[in-house]
Structure formats: structure tokens, C-alpha cells
Design a protein around this motif. Structure first.
Motif, PDB file in Angstrom:
ATOM      1  N   ILE A   1       0.834  -1.205   0.000  1.00 51.40           N
ATOM      2  CA  ILE A   1       0.000   0.000   0.000  1.00 51.40           C
ATOM      3  C   ILE A   1       0.868   1.253   0.000  1.00 51.40           C
ATOM      4  CG2 ILE A   1      -1.755   1.301   1.258  1.00 51.40           C
ATOM      5  CD1 ILE A   1      -2.815  -1.242   0.009  1.00 51.40           C
ATOM      6  N   SER A   2       1.975   1.209   0.741  1.00 49.92           N
ATOM      7  CA  SER A   2       2.888   2.343   0.785  1.00 49.92           C
ATOM      8  C   SER A   2       3.437   2.649  -0.603  1.00 49.92           C
ATOM      9  CB  SER A   2       4.043   2.047   1.751  1.00 49.92           C
ATOM     10  OG  SER A   2       4.984   3.091   1.748  1.00 49.92           O
ATOM     11  N   GLY A   3       3.752   1.601  -1.339  1.00 48.19           N
ATOM     12  CA  GLY A   3       4.260   1.783  -2.689  1.00 48.19           C
ATOM     13  C   GLY A   3       3.265   2.467  -3.606  1.00 48.19           C
ATOM     14  N   PHE A   4       1.996   2.351  -3.258  1.00 46.28           N
ATOM     15  CA  PHE A   4       0.925   2.984  -4.024  1.00 46.28           C
ATOM     16  C   PHE A   4       1.045   4.503  -3.975  1.00 46.28           C
ATOM     17  CE2 PHE A   4      -3.454   3.717  -5.347  1.00 46.28           C
ATOM     18  CZ  PHE A   4      -3.707   2.629  -6.152  1.00 46.28           C
ATOM     19  N   TYR A   5       1.625   5.006  -2.883  1.00 42.48           N
ATOM     20  CA  TYR A   5       1.721   6.452  -2.685  1.00 42.48           C
ATOM     21  C   TYR A   5       3.119   7.011  -2.934  1.00 42.48           C
ATOM     22  CZ  TYR A   5      -2.892   6.235  -0.553  1.00 42.48           C
ATOM     23  OH  TYR A   5      -4.227   6.042  -0.341  1.00 42.48           O
ATOM     24  N   ILE A   6       4.043   6.165  -3.337  1.00 41.22           N
ATOM     25  CA  ILE A   6       5.399   6.622  -3.620  1.00 41.22           C
ATOM     26  C   ILE A   6       5.590   6.662  -5.132  1.00 41.22           C
ATOM     27  CG2 ILE A   6       7.858   6.146  -3.326  1.00 41.22           C
ATOM     28  CD1 ILE A   6       6.500   6.831  -0.730  1.00 41.22           C
ATOM     29  N   GLY A   7       6.147   7.735  -5.649  1.00 36.71           N
ATOM     30  CA  GLY A   7       6.437   7.773  -7.067  1.00 36.71           C
ATOM     31  C   GLY A   7       5.721   8.881  -7.815  1.00 36.71           C
TER      32      GLY A   7
ATOM     33  N   THR B   1      -4.294   3.700   9.448  1.00 36.77           N
ATOM     34  CA  THR B   1      -3.197   3.080   8.710  1.00 36.77           C
ATOM     35  C   THR B   1      -2.939   3.813   7.403  1.00 36.77           C
ATOM     36  OG1 THR B   1      -3.656   0.897   9.670  1.00 36.77           O
ATOM     37  CG2 THR B   1      -2.425   0.947   7.599  1.00 36.77           C
ATOM     38  N   LEU B   2      -3.991   4.128   6.664  1.00 35.48           N
ATOM     39  CA  LEU B   2      -3.840   4.816   5.385  1.00 35.48           C
ATOM     40  C   LEU B   2      -3.353   6.250   5.580  1.00 35.48           C
ATOM     41  CD1 LEU B   2      -6.955   3.456   3.469  1.00 35.48           C
ATOM     42  CD2 LEU B   2      -4.561   2.739   3.280  1.00 35.48           C
ATOM     43  N   ASP B   3      -3.808   6.889   6.655  1.00 33.49           N
ATOM     44  CA  ASP B   3      -3.298   8.233   6.960  1.00 33.49           C
ATOM     45  C   ASP B   3      -1.788   8.182   7.244  1.00 33.49           C
ATOM     46  OD1 ASP B   3      -5.722   9.466   6.622  1.00 33.49           O
ATOM     47  OD2 ASP B   3      -6.226   9.527   8.761  1.00 33.49           O
ATOM     48  N   LEU B   4      -1.369   7.159   7.971  1.00 35.11           N
ATOM     49  CA  LEU B   4       0.048   6.987   8.269  1.00 35.11           C
ATOM     50  C   LEU B   4       0.849   6.792   6.986  1.00 35.11           C
ATOM     51  CD1 LEU B   4       2.473   6.363  10.172  1.00 35.11           C
ATOM     52  CD2 LEU B   4       1.712   3.974  10.148  1.00 35.11           C
ATOM     53  N   VAL B   5       0.354   5.925   6.118  1.00 32.77           N
ATOM     54  CA  VAL B   5       1.058   5.626   4.868  1.00 32.77           C
ATOM     55  C   VAL B   5       1.181   6.869   3.989  1.00 32.77           C
ATOM     56  CG1 VAL B   5       0.881   4.343   2.704  1.00 32.77           C
ATOM     57  CG2 VAL B   5       0.488   3.182   4.867  1.00 32.77           C
ATOM     58  N   ARG B   6       0.106   7.649   3.910  1.00 25.86           N
ATOM     59  CA  ARG B   6       0.155   8.878   3.112  1.00 25.86           C
ATOM     60  C   ARG B   6       1.148   9.882   3.713  1.00 25.86           C
ATOM     61  NH1 ARG B   6      -5.498   7.825   2.203  1.00 25.86           N
ATOM     62  NH2 ARG B   6      -6.005   8.791   4.192  1.00 25.86           N
ATOM     63  N   GLY B   7       1.177   9.953   5.035  1.00 26.74           N
ATOM     64  CA  GLY B   7       2.127  10.847   5.694  1.00 26.74           C
ATOM     65  C   GLY B   7       3.562  10.451   5.410  1.00 26.74           C
ATOM     66  N   LEU B   8       3.827   9.160   5.407  1.00 28.32           N
ATOM     67  CA  LEU B   8       5.176   8.679   5.092  1.00 28.32           C
ATOM     68  C   LEU B   8       5.545   9.007   3.648  1.00 28.32           C
ATOM     69  CD1 LEU B   8       5.066   5.196   6.871  1.00 28.32           C
ATOM     70  CD2 LEU B   8       6.409   7.196   7.558  1.00 28.32           C
TER      71      LEU B   8
ATOM     72  N   ASP C   1      15.029  11.079   0.193  1.00 30.76           N
ATOM     73  CA  ASP C   1      14.770   9.642   0.258  1.00 30.76           C
ATOM     74  C   ASP C   1      14.557   9.242   1.719  1.00 30.76           C
ATOM     75  OD1 ASP C   1      14.674   6.919   0.133  1.00 30.76           O
ATOM     76  OD2 ASP C   1      16.623   6.652  -0.812  1.00 30.76           O
ATOM     77  N   ASP C   2      13.331   8.881   2.036  1.00 33.54           N
ATOM     78  CA  ASP C   2      12.981   8.553   3.420  1.00 33.54           C
ATOM     79  C   ASP C   2      12.731   7.052   3.577  1.00 33.54           C
ATOM     80  OD1 ASP C   2      12.472   9.755   6.044  1.00 33.54           O
ATOM     81  OD2 ASP C   2      10.415   9.055   5.786  1.00 33.54           O
ATOM     82  N   SER C   3      13.230   6.262   2.645  1.00 31.14           N
ATOM     83  CA  SER C   3      12.894   4.832   2.599  1.00 31.14           C
ATOM     84  C   SER C   3      13.344   4.070   3.852  1.00 31.14           C
ATOM     85  CB  SER C   3      13.509   4.181   1.357  1.00 31.14           C
ATOM     86  OG  SER C   3      14.905   4.396   1.314  1.00 31.14           O
ATOM     87  N   ARG C   4      14.500   4.427   4.389  1.00 33.20           N
ATOM     88  CA  ARG C   4      14.991   3.700   5.566  1.00 33.20           C
ATOM     89  C   ARG C   4      14.065   3.912   6.766  1.00 33.20           C
ATOM     90  NH1 ARG C   4      21.073   4.145   8.265  1.00 33.20           N
ATOM     91  NH2 ARG C   4      20.711   2.638   9.953  1.00 33.20           N
ATOM     92  N   ARG C   5      13.731   5.175   7.042  1.00 33.63           N
ATOM     93  CA  ARG C   5      12.841   5.456   8.177  1.00 33.63           C
ATOM     94  C   ARG C   5      11.450   4.873   7.914  1.00 33.63           C
ATOM     95  NH1 ARG C   5       9.272   9.456  10.273  1.00 33.63           N
ATOM     96  NH2 ARG C   5       9.118  10.378   8.199  1.00 33.63           N
TER      97      ARG C   5
END
Length: 207
Positions: free
Chosen positions: A104-110, A168-175, A183-187
């Protein structure tokens, strides 16, 4: 061969070329929005980068707004298809929750998310544009929410489950927002791993 058959056979390649041109314009529009932003992206620039004449671009999308709205909608559908395809490869067992969150996180990255942000910012001060963006985003949000519920095997009739999914979705969008400038991938990986643990414990307790 009858004349009607010849006409049909002629139309099919033309329609295929038209669809290919339209898709190229949509994909290029997303790339330009993500890279350059709303103000710097024009129909002419998108047409040039897509290798399409300006006239052909305006035939498909008479205005810049029409092009951008169609681009965000189109790419949302494309990502939805990717999401469903990747969902079949998710593992079962204790690692599934984290795998779902990463998916799901990948859905919001890019590029799609970056392009969507450009549209949101512009829509925040443009009432007419906002009226068009809100229904698109509402539909997009419902689809991602439903996919999350399905992939995690949740029952939203249980008290608190729906709110937990929304959080959960709010968290993912915030990330995803945190990844815009650097690049915030590690955190993000660390946070998702911790949230997966919290989510499993919460849902096991029946929320």
C-alpha cells in the motif's frame, strides 16, 4: 470484401493509434506534473515530450485541466491494476501484514503521488478544479481502503476496525509526503515494521 468490412478494418487501426496516442499523453502529463509542477506544465510541453503534435493533443484534451484530470484518473486505474496483480504474490502467515503495508505504501510513492500533489495544491485555491478533484480522490480513497481491508482479511463490522484502517492509510500517506524532498525509505521501513506489529496486536485483541 464489402465496403462496410473495409471501413471497419480501417477504423480499427485508427482507433488503436488514437488510444495509444491518448495513453502516451496521459503518462507524459503525469511525468511532467511530477517533475515540473502544475504551473510549468502545458499541453504543448506534454505534446512535445510525448512526440505528439499540439493539435493532436488538443483533439484528445482541449484544455490543460482536462488533460491533468484524465492523467491522474488514468494512472490511478493503472496503479489499481498493479496493486491487484501484486496482491496475488503476498505471503501468508506472520509476515503478511508488513507485506501489505509495504504494498500500500508503494501505491503512494512515485510519480503518480507527486503529480497528484501538484493537482491538490492547485485545487486548494481553485474552486472549479477542486470540485472535479474531490470526486476523483474520494473514489481513489475508497478503492485503496477496500483493498487494504481485503488484503488484511479484516471485518469492518467489528468495532474500531474501520477506524484502524483509516489510521493506517493516513500513516502511509504521511510517510509518502516525507519522501517528497528526500529519500525517506529507511525510516519508512522502520515505521511500517513497527506499525505492522502494533496492527497485528490490536486486531488480535479485537480492537
Amino acid at each position: 470484401m464489402t465496403s462496410s468490412t473495409r471501413v471497419t478494418k480501417t477504423r480499427e487501426p485508427q482507433q488503436d493509434r488514437s488510444r495509444a496516442t491518448q495513453q502516451r499523453l496521459l503518462e507524459t502529463a503525469v511525468e511532467c506534473l511530477a517533475e515540473l509542477g502544475w504551473a510549468a506544465t502545458s499541453v504543448g510541453l506534454v505534446a512535445e515530450r510525448a512526440g505528439v503534435s499540439r493539435g493532436a493533443a488538443q483533439h484528445h484534451f482541449p484544455t490543460r485541466e482536462a488533460l491533468f484530470m484524465a492523467a491522474v484518473d488514468h494512472m490511478g486505474e493503472q496503479r489499481g491494476q498493479e496493486l491487484r496483480g501484486q496482491a496475488a504474490e503476498l505471503p501468508d502467515g506472520p509476515d503478511r501484514t508488513l507485506a501489505v503495508l509495504e504494498l500500500i505504501s508503494g501505491f503512494y510513492i512515485g510519480p503518480l503521488f507527486r503529480a497528484a500533489l501538484q493537482v491538490w495544491v492547485t485545487a486548494s485555491s481553485d474552486e472549479a478544479l477542486r470540485a472535479k478533484v474531490i470526486p476523483l480522490e474520494a473514489r481513489f480513497g475508497r478503492e485503496v481502503h477496500a483493498a487494504t481491508v481485503e488484503l488484511l482479511g479484516l471485518d469492518e463490522s467489528v468495532e474500531g476496525v474501520r477506524e484502524t484502517v483509516m489510521a493506517t492509510l493516513d500513516l502511509v500517506r504521511g510517510l509518502a509526503l516525507a519522501d517528497i524532498l528526500t529519500d525517506d525509505s529507511r525510516r519508512r521501513t522502520q515505521v511500517l515494521r513497527q506499525w505492522a506489529s502494533v496492527l497485528d496486536q490490536t486486531l488480535e485483541m479485537g480492537v
